[in-house]
Design an enzyme around this catalytic site. Sequence first.
Site, PDB file in Angstrom:
ATOM      1  N   SER A  42      26.867  48.545  32.260  1.00 22.33           N
ATOM      2  CA  SER A  42      27.855  48.829  31.361  1.00 22.33           C
ATOM      3  C   SER A  42      27.364  49.139  29.993  1.00 22.33           C
ATOM      4  O   SER A  42      28.031  49.797  29.196  1.00 22.33           O
ATOM      5  CB  SER A  42      28.920  48.046  31.494  1.00 22.33           C
ATOM      6  N   HIS A  87      31.370  49.821  37.281  1.00 23.30           N
ATOM      7  CA  HIS A  87      31.213  51.229  36.492  1.00 23.30           C
ATOM      8  C   HIS A  87      30.765  52.600  37.388  1.00 23.30           C
ATOM      9  O   HIS A  87      30.547  53.549  36.601  1.00 23.30           O
ATOM     10  CB  HIS A  87      30.423  50.856  35.245  1.00 23.30           C
ATOM     11  N   LYS A  99      38.887  49.772  35.999  1.00 22.17           N
ATOM     12  CA  LYS A  99      38.022  50.749  35.443  1.00 22.17           C
ATOM     13  C   LYS A  99      38.385  51.992  35.646  1.00 22.17           C
ATOM     14  O   LYS A  99      39.521  52.565  35.377  1.00 22.17           O
ATOM     15  CB  LYS A  99      36.490  50.502  35.369  1.00 22.17           C
TER      16      LYS A  99
END
Length: 406
Positions: free
Chosen positions: A189, A217, A248
């Site tokens: 990330s 991610h 996310k």
Amino acid sequence: MDYEAHFQKRISDLKSEGRYRSFATLERIAGRFPKALCYAPDGSSKEVTIWCSNDYLGMGQHPVVLNAVKEAVDRSGAGAGGTRNISGTTRYHVELEESLADLHQKESALVFSSGYIANEGALSTLSKLLPDCIVFSDALNHASMIMGIRSGGCEKHVFRHNDVEHLEELLKSSDPKRPKLIAFESVYSMEGDIAPIKEIIELAEKYSALTYIDEVHGVGLYGPRGAGVAEERGLMDRIDIIEGTFGKAYGLMGGYIAGKAAMVDAVRSFAASFIFTTSLPPGVLAGARASVEHLKVSDIERQRQRRNVRRLKARVEAAGMPYMQGESHIVPLVVGEATCCKQVTDMLMSEYDIYVQPINFPTVPKGTERLRLTATAAHSLEEVDHFVDVLQELWSESHMFQHAVA
Ligand SMILES: *Cc1c(COP(=O)(O)O)cnc(C)c1O
């Protein structure tokens, strides 16, 4: 001891190092992301554009998600009412876990309060249950993985970031009879690079180690059904445990693992951070399931996000700014000094109504302080261009980036 003075001293140390954390108080506006209101301490507010959000696809305001949340709240109310074991397992939990097992083509999945808790609970439990286990951990693994491995309490070897030769050295010099687990991420990330997943799997197969991948991610964003980078690369079936988040790209909150039924059941049965906490509420679960299911079949959001990421990278590169060139959607712009990093982001906010949070130690090593830029599906190309124009202006005119390292 003067306790209060002690804590004040610790805080003032942070301030003098330029890494005291001040939060931006936002009010997100449904339907208008990446715009939000930002509140000053005096209660006044102004509209800003967010350039550091993890709501990569804008799913946090997608009508499909909002309707699912509202419907679940209307039908079932606010809270789950208990821990998973004691009255807190709802239909919404079971359906979401089925949806996740299908997403990753695994036998089973298990939902946790957050991705952090999923990593902490799963890694500590799996490594603790395996007798005399050795864990191999990438040097840049997320704090939640480090915490999980630490509380598992077994022998740990850290391999240099994404360095498969170093990983093999460590595997080779370990007792072949002892159980092993390799823990790594797909997309890192803060660096924006992607792990050599295939090579790590091959080593795991060669040295009989379990593989544990954090796709926090990656999920929602990569692969034809949004199952992550391992899906995109055709490697999902060769990974033992996949961990992800709804916080996310899926736009809500909550975490999970997916894997073989026996492993997931072991975590369900032994992980304290899964067992001894109130389960997620129906609204969040229904929203998460709607988001996961939507992104299994819809590619529009991913295409728009990729278009914006391509534009952002191309423009930043053309401007000669030192960003860390990874394969992923994350664009880290290295400033290299905490106070300077904060000055840049303060200026962006006060002069240009652009919100980027400075990333400082301990999130990243000292001397590599950075701006972590994320172009989402919700930005327009005009917003991308305007943003880079502003960065470029700061860059050339104000010597703000004097500490920048290439
Ligand atoms: C954010 C993050 C987590 C934690 O996920 P949450 O759902 O936000 O708790 C885990 N791993 C990585 C790599 C992350 O960036």
